[in-house]
Write an enzyme that holds these catalytic residues in place. Structure first.
Site, PDB file in Angstrom:
ATOM      1  N   ILE A  64      -0.921  -6.654  -3.203  1.00 12.51           N
ATOM      2  CA  ILE A  64      -0.285  -6.887  -1.915  1.00 12.51           C
ATOM      3  C   ILE A  64      -1.247  -6.498  -0.798  1.00 12.51           C
ATOM      4  CG2 ILE A  64       1.799  -6.517  -0.542  1.00 12.51           C
ATOM      5  CD1 ILE A  64       3.047  -5.228  -3.106  1.00 12.51           C
ATOM      6  N   CYS A  65      -1.432  -7.400   0.141  1.00  7.78           N
ATOM      7  CA  CYS A  65      -2.186  -7.100   1.353  1.00  7.78           C
ATOM      8  C   CYS A  65      -1.380  -7.649   2.530  1.00  7.78           C
ATOM      9  CB  CYS A  65      -3.609  -7.666   1.294  1.00  7.78           C
ATOM     10  SG  CYS A  65      -3.744  -9.457   1.172  1.00  7.78           S
ATOM     11  N   GLY A  66      -2.000  -7.847   3.661  1.00  5.82           N
ATOM     12  CA  GLY A  66      -1.266  -8.339   4.822  1.00  5.82           C
ATOM     13  C   GLY A  66      -0.645  -9.701   4.590  1.00  5.82           C
ATOM     14  N   ALA A 108       2.538  -8.408   2.868  1.00  7.04           N
ATOM     15  CA  ALA A 108       3.478  -7.478   3.483  1.00  7.04           C
ATOM     16  C   ALA A 108       3.847  -7.876   4.906  1.00  7.04           C
ATOM     17  CB  ALA A 108       2.898  -6.063   3.470  1.00  7.04           C
TER      18      ALA A 108
END
Length: 154
Positions: A64-66, A108
């Protein structure tokens, strides 16, 4: 299943929620970081999870990243990895059923906690069935091996 989970600082809180959710489903969640909101570059996390998947230390991974885009690109640089960005339940199911993706990624800044949990559950509750999809995955992996043997792709 043993599931690797990792994030950058943009997704630290969502990773923590998803990690606990994975445990609640009865799986072993192995946390690859990051471990705070302190800024961290995501490629190293993605490379480590993907490497451990190919080594058989993990059965699957969730990164999970931006946006989920960078993590997916980074994970897909590790030979033999198929990582798919998923922001809906159907894509998460198909990532596994049709593409035998060992890793999914989420953003996210794109989705919330409850949707991330639904995506995670959908991905972990299905298994690759092969069939027509298996033939297509074989073609993709054959091309990857060809590029690796040549030492370049272009």
């Amino acid at each position: 299943m043993k599931i690797g989970i990792g994030s950058d600082h943009n997704a630290f809180h969502l990773k923590e929620e998803v990690k606990e959710f994975i445990k609640g489903l009865g799986h072993d969640a192995v946390d690859y970081g990051c471990f705070s909101e302190d800024e961290v570059d995501y490629p190293g996390v993605a490379f480590q999870v993907a490497t451990d998947v190919t080594a058989g230390k993990l059965e699957r991974g969730i990164l999970i990243c931006g946006t989920g885009i960078g993590m997916s690109i980074a994970a897909n640089k590790v030979p033999n990895i198929r990582s798919a960005q998923c922001h809906d339940v159907y894509s998460a199911e198909r990532a596994q059923l049709s593409n035998n993706a060992q890793i999914i990624t989420m953003g996210a800044k794109i989705i919330g906690v409850e949707l991330a949990k639904k995506i995670t559950e959908a991905y972990l509750n299905v298994s690759f069935q092969g069939g027509n999809s298996g033939r297509k995955i074989d073609q993709i992996m054959d091309k990857e091996r060809e590029f690796l043997l040549q030492g370049s792709c272009c």
